[in-house]
Design a protein around this motif. Structure first.
Motif, PDB file in Angstrom:
ATOM      1  N   ILE A 186      44.236  38.931  42.937  1.00  0.00           N
ATOM      2  CA  ILE A 186      44.337  40.392  42.931  1.00  0.00           C
ATOM      3  C   ILE A 186      44.939  40.889  44.235  1.00  0.00           C
ATOM      4  CG2 ILE A 186      42.890  42.464  43.223  1.00  0.00           C
ATOM      5  CD1 ILE A 186      41.152  41.463  40.970  1.00  0.00           C
ATOM      6  N   PHE A 187      44.665  40.164  45.311  1.00  0.00           N
ATOM      7  CA  PHE A 187      45.083  40.631  46.621  1.00  0.00           C
ATOM      8  C   PHE A 187      46.552  40.347  46.928  1.00  0.00           C
ATOM      9  CE2 PHE A 187      40.541  40.537  46.768  1.00  0.00           C
ATOM     10  CZ  PHE A 187      40.235  41.670  47.492  1.00  0.00           C
ATOM     11  N   ILE A 188      47.260  39.691  46.006  1.00  0.00           N
ATOM     12  CA  ILE A 188      48.716  39.592  46.155  1.00  0.00           C
ATOM     13  C   ILE A 188      49.362  40.947  45.859  1.00  0.00           C
ATOM     14  CG2 ILE A 188      50.825  38.564  45.234  1.00  0.00           C
ATOM     15  CD1 ILE A 188      49.397  35.948  44.967  1.00  0.00           C
ATOM     16  N   PRO A 189      49.179  41.515  44.653  1.00  0.00           N
ATOM     17  CA  PRO A 189      49.758  42.850  44.435  1.00  0.00           C
ATOM     18  C   PRO A 189      49.089  43.923  45.285  1.00  0.00           C
ATOM     19  CG  PRO A 189      48.408  42.190  42.557  1.00  0.00           C
ATOM     20  CD  PRO A 189      48.544  40.978  43.426  1.00  0.00           C
ATOM     21  N   ALA A 190      47.777  43.775  45.540  1.00  0.00           N
ATOM     22  CA  ALA A 190      47.106  44.772  46.376  1.00  0.00           C
ATOM     23  C   ALA A 190      47.677  44.765  47.791  1.00  0.00           C
ATOM     24  CB  ALA A 190      45.607  44.509  46.406  1.00  0.00           C
ATOM     25  N   GLY A 191      47.844  43.585  48.357  1.00  0.00           N
ATOM     26  CA  GLY A 191      48.425  43.491  49.688  1.00  0.00           C
ATOM     27  C   GLY A 191      49.874  43.933  49.729  1.00  0.00           C
ATOM     28  N   SER A 192      50.622  43.562  48.677  1.00  0.00           N
ATOM     29  CA  SER A 192      52.024  43.980  48.610  1.00  0.00           C
ATOM     30  C   SER A 192      52.126  45.498  48.576  1.00  0.00           C
ATOM     31  CB  SER A 192      52.685  43.385  47.363  1.00  0.00           C
ATOM     32  OG  SER A 192      52.575  41.985  47.345  1.00  0.00           O
ATOM     33  N   GLY A 193      51.333  46.136  47.712  1.00  0.00           N
ATOM     34  CA  GLY A 193      51.363  47.595  47.626  1.00  0.00           C
ATOM     35  C   GLY A 193      50.915  48.263  48.908  1.00  0.00           C
ATOM     36  N   LEU A 194      49.860  47.722  49.529  1.00  0.00           N
ATOM     37  CA  LEU A 194      49.397  48.302  50.789  1.00  0.00           C
ATOM     38  C   LEU A 194      50.418  48.111  51.903  1.00  0.00           C
ATOM     39  CD1 LEU A 194      45.609  47.332  50.768  1.00  0.00           C
ATOM     40  CD2 LEU A 194      46.610  49.606  50.513  1.00  0.00           C
ATOM     41  N   GLY A 195      51.245  47.064  51.782  1.00  0.00           N
ATOM     42  CA  GLY A 195      52.324  46.890  52.759  1.00  0.00           C
ATOM     43  C   GLY A 195      53.300  48.054  52.722  1.00  0.00           C
ATOM     44  N   PHE A 314      55.509  53.751  44.970  1.00  0.00           N
ATOM     45  CA  PHE A 314      55.678  52.398  44.461  1.00  0.00           C
ATOM     46  C   PHE A 314      54.557  51.488  44.968  1.00  0.00           C
ATOM     47  CE2 PHE A 314      57.486  48.083  44.651  1.00  0.00           C
ATOM     48  CZ  PHE A 314      57.854  47.930  43.331  1.00  0.00           C
ATOM     49  N   GLY A 315      54.146  51.665  46.217  1.00  0.00           N
ATOM     50  CA  GLY A 315      53.040  50.874  46.750  1.00  0.00           C
ATOM     51  C   GLY A 315      51.751  51.142  46.002  1.00  0.00           C
ATOM     52  N   GLY A 316      51.474  52.405  45.707  1.00  0.00           N
ATOM     53  CA  GLY A 316      50.274  52.743  44.945  1.00  0.00           C
ATOM     54  C   GLY A 316      50.296  52.143  43.548  1.00  0.00           C
ATOM     55  N   LEU A 317      51.453  52.208  42.892  1.00  0.00           N
ATOM     56  CA  LEU A 317      51.587  51.597  41.565  1.00  0.00           C
ATOM     57  C   LEU A 317      51.372  50.082  41.618  1.00  0.00           C
ATOM     58  CD1 LEU A 317      54.671  53.360  39.908  1.00  0.00           C
ATOM     59  CD2 LEU A 317      52.270  53.560  39.250  1.00  0.00           C
ATOM     60  N   THR A 318      51.906  49.449  42.644  1.00  0.00           N
ATOM     61  CA  THR A 318      51.771  48.001  42.782  1.00  0.00           C
ATOM     62  C   THR A 318      50.313  47.600  42.947  1.00  0.00           C
ATOM     63  OG1 THR A 318      53.981  47.848  43.780  1.00  0.00           O
ATOM     64  CG2 THR A 318      52.496  45.993  44.121  1.00  0.00           C
ATOM     65  N   VAL A 319      49.573  48.364  43.764  1.00  0.00           N
ATOM     66  CA  VAL A 319      48.150  48.072  43.960  1.00  0.00           C
ATOM     67  C   VAL A 319      47.383  48.249  42.647  1.00  0.00           C
ATOM     68  CG1 VAL A 319      46.034  48.793  45.113  1.00  0.00           C
ATOM     69  CG2 VAL A 319      48.161  48.666  46.407  1.00  0.00           C
ATOM     70  N   GLY A 320      47.549  49.407  42.007  1.00  0.00           N
ATOM     71  CA  GLY A 320      46.789  49.705  40.793  1.00  0.00           C
ATOM     72  C   GLY A 320      47.100  48.772  39.643  1.00  0.00           C
ATOM     73  N   THR A 321      48.394  48.589  39.353  1.00  0.00           N
ATOM     74  CA  THR A 321      48.770  47.721  38.236  1.00  0.00           C
ATOM     75  C   THR A 321      48.462  46.265  38.536  1.00  0.00           C
ATOM     76  OG1 THR A 321      51.054  47.546  39.065  1.00  0.00           O
ATOM     77  CG2 THR A 321      50.582  49.281  37.457  1.00  0.00           C
ATOM     78  N   GLY A 322      48.549  45.880  39.801  1.00  0.00           N
ATOM     79  CA  GLY A 322      48.240  44.499  40.165  1.00  0.00           C
ATOM     80  C   GLY A 322      46.781  44.161  39.934  1.00  0.00           C
ATOM     81  N   ILE A 323      45.897  45.027  40.404  1.00  0.00           N
ATOM     82  CA  ILE A 323      44.463  44.788  40.215  1.00  0.00           C
ATOM     83  C   ILE A 323      44.106  44.750  38.731  1.00  0.00           C
ATOM     84  CG2 ILE A 323      42.161  45.773  40.565  1.00  0.00           C
ATOM     85  CD1 ILE A 323      43.164  46.823  43.265  1.00  0.00           C
ATOM     86  N   LEU A 324      44.569  45.745  37.992  1.00  0.00           N
ATOM     87  CA  LEU A 324      44.271  45.809  36.562  1.00  0.00           C
ATOM     88  C   LEU A 324      44.886  44.631  35.815  1.00  0.00           C
ATOM     89  CD1 LEU A 324      43.059  47.340  34.177  1.00  0.00           C
ATOM     90  CD2 LEU A 324      45.172  48.693  34.055  1.00  0.00           C
ATOM     91  N   GLY A 325      46.109  44.272  36.173  1.00  0.00           N
ATOM     92  CA  GLY A 325      46.793  43.188  35.480  1.00  0.00           C
ATOM     93  C   GLY A 325      46.140  41.833  35.703  1.00  0.00           C
TER      94      GLY A 325
END
Length: 503
Positions: A186-195, A314-325
């Protein structure tokens, strides 16, 4: 070479049930053929509490790693302006990062299968965080030095990405391992989005993008302390029942040959490569693409003003969709595996094949509606995120424990070499070529990226085919790997010996 076969002494604990699922034990390991040394005590067991604390620490480090990885994409427009570089050179910046990552990955894979993994990870954290901090002081006349520092950051990142999943694989088994890997990834898309969010937010707050590179090194200092105090280095294959008995060492060349004969590993690695190509190009160029689309639509903001906004969204979308996905993918895989042993690669194929039309739609509607483009991007990212934890789990159960670091390293090397190492640069080259032939205008600045991006959906379809091929062999290869782990060990004068048969 692992040692093993100790006799139990009073008060000595040689195994611990970590959960109600299966019976993961930290048992004996093998001694090397020909050694005359007496058996030595096994490595200390890991309590359930410490195992979960380890997962928390490793998730935190994974978050930092991917924040550092994608923070450059969050301030890409500012970097282009500061160093006065073209699209292709900006894409090359990420290519240098990935190329150094993939060159270092096999080295860390070799070391991770043979030496203390916690020490190797600690060295990597010091390298990547220290160089990131140093890169924030580079002036505009030394762009080549900024290239070099990003390469060194990539080399440091390889130590963690290669080794961390194998430690988790040695602490948990079966459904529990699938879920823990799901949480970890989960922390791959979360970290990417937070970046993206961190880069754009700090830049807006300070007025200087350099400060964005000074936040994660401070957070990495805490990660280093937690790593030293909390994270163990469990015996290879300790979590699988009886796996410790089959932990014989084999030469690195033999490991590589065996992995190349493992068809599930080969096809899934090609699928991971397609995933990396799509996610690398999308992650690096999507904010810039959406900013240019916004300008074409007649927005009153300039590229410098729009860019932070699109990076934040885009960062917010990456975090949200990454965690859910990731959560959805792990849960679907857990349930579907009960009725179909080929569930994992089939779900990965479904994720790739359904995300491609969404990304195609996001690209072609961007010049008509930014909102519609964001919706399709969110759907595409959600479907891609199904695969993060599942592909790691596939590798862990089709590869024997003593080869997992090497397998992870090889998969990372191939995936990055043919995937996200080249895709940002390739997109930039195509964009520059189209823009040069059509003239310098806002319209063709957007169109050039639009046409370049159309390559990604087609690569996604190809990746779906690779995962379908994986499904043909995954059962057979899993049984081979489990057979190695469960093979009884003949007694010997020195303790217990097990030879790993070729897979």
């Amino acid at each position: 070479m692992e040692t093993g076969g100790p006799e139990k002494t009073p008060g000595e604990v040689t195994s611990l049930r970590l959960s109600h699922i299966g019976a993961p034990f930290y048992g004996s390991t093998v001694s090397s053929p020909g050694t005359k040394d007496p058996p030595t005590p096994v490595q200390g067991t890991v309590s359930e509490r410490r195992a979960y604390a380890t997962v928390v620490v490793m998730c935190y480090i994974n978050l930092l790693l991917y924040m550092d990885w994608f923070i450059i994409a969050g301030v890409l427009q500012e970097i282009k302006t500061y160093f006065d570089i073209s699209d292709s050179n900006a894409g090359l910046l990420q290519t240098v990062f990935i190329c150094c990552f993939l060159v270092a990955a096999p080295l860390f894979g070799y070391l991770g299968d043979r030496y203390n993994r916690k020490t190797i990870i600690a060295i990597g954290i010091v390298l990547w965080s220290g160089v990131t901090l140093g890169s924030s002081f580079i002036t505009e006349s030394h762009y080549w030095l900024f290239f070099l520092t990003r390469g060194l950051v990539g080399a440091g990142a390889a130590s963690y990405s290669t080794i961390a999943p194998t430690i988790i694989g040695d602490l948990f088994v079966k459904d529990k391992r699938t879920w823990i890997l799901g949480v970890f990834y989960i922390f791959i898309p979360a970290g990417s989005g937070l970046g993206y969010i961190l880069g754009s937010s700090v830049t807006q707050a300070t007025g200087d993008w350099h400060w964005a590179l000074r936040v994660t090194p401070c957070m990495a200092a805490l990660a280093l302390v937690l790593l030293v105090l909390v994270v163990p280095d469990p015996a290879r294959g300790a979590a699988e029942q009886g796996a410790g008995q089959s932990a014989a060492r084999t030469p690195w060349c033999e490991d590589v040959k065996s992995l190349c004969r493992n068809r599930s590993f080969v096809w899934s690695s090609l699928g991971v490569t397609a995933m990396a190509f799509v996610s690398g190009a999308l992650g690096f160029w999507a904010p810039v693409f959406l900013t240019r689309a916004r300008i074409v639509l007649g927005s009153s903001c300039t590229q410098d003003l729009c860019s932070p906004l699109d990076s934040l969204i885009f960062g917010g979308l990456t975090v949200g969709t990454g965690i859910l996905g990731v959560i959805t993918g792990a849960e679907v895989a857990r349930r579907y595996k009960k009725i179909n042993p080929k569930a994992d690669p089939l779900i990965c194929a479904l994720g790739m094949l359904t995300s491609s039309p969404c990304l195609f739609a996001a690209i072609v509607v961007a010049h008509r509606s930014i909102l519609a483009s964001y919706i399709f991007i969110a759907l595409g990212e959600l479907l891609l995120s199904f695969n993060w934890a599942i592909v790691a789990d596939i590798l862990l159960y089709v590869v024997t424990p003593t080869r997992r670091s090497t397998a992870t390293a090889l998969q990372s090397m191939v995936g990055h070499l043919l995937g996200d190492a080249g895709s940002p640069y390739l997109i930039g080259i195509i964009s520059d070529a189209i823009q040069t032939s059509r003239g310098d205008s806002h319209l063709w600045s957007f169109r050039s990226l639009e046409y370049s991006f159309l390559l990604c959906p087609f690569v996604g379809v190809l990746g779906g085919g690779f995962f379908l091929a994986t499904a043909l062999y995954v059962e057979e290869d899993r049984k081979k790997a489990e057979g190695v782990q469960e093979k009884p060990c003949p007694p010997s004068d020195e303790g217990t010996l097990c030879d790993i048969p070729k897979v």
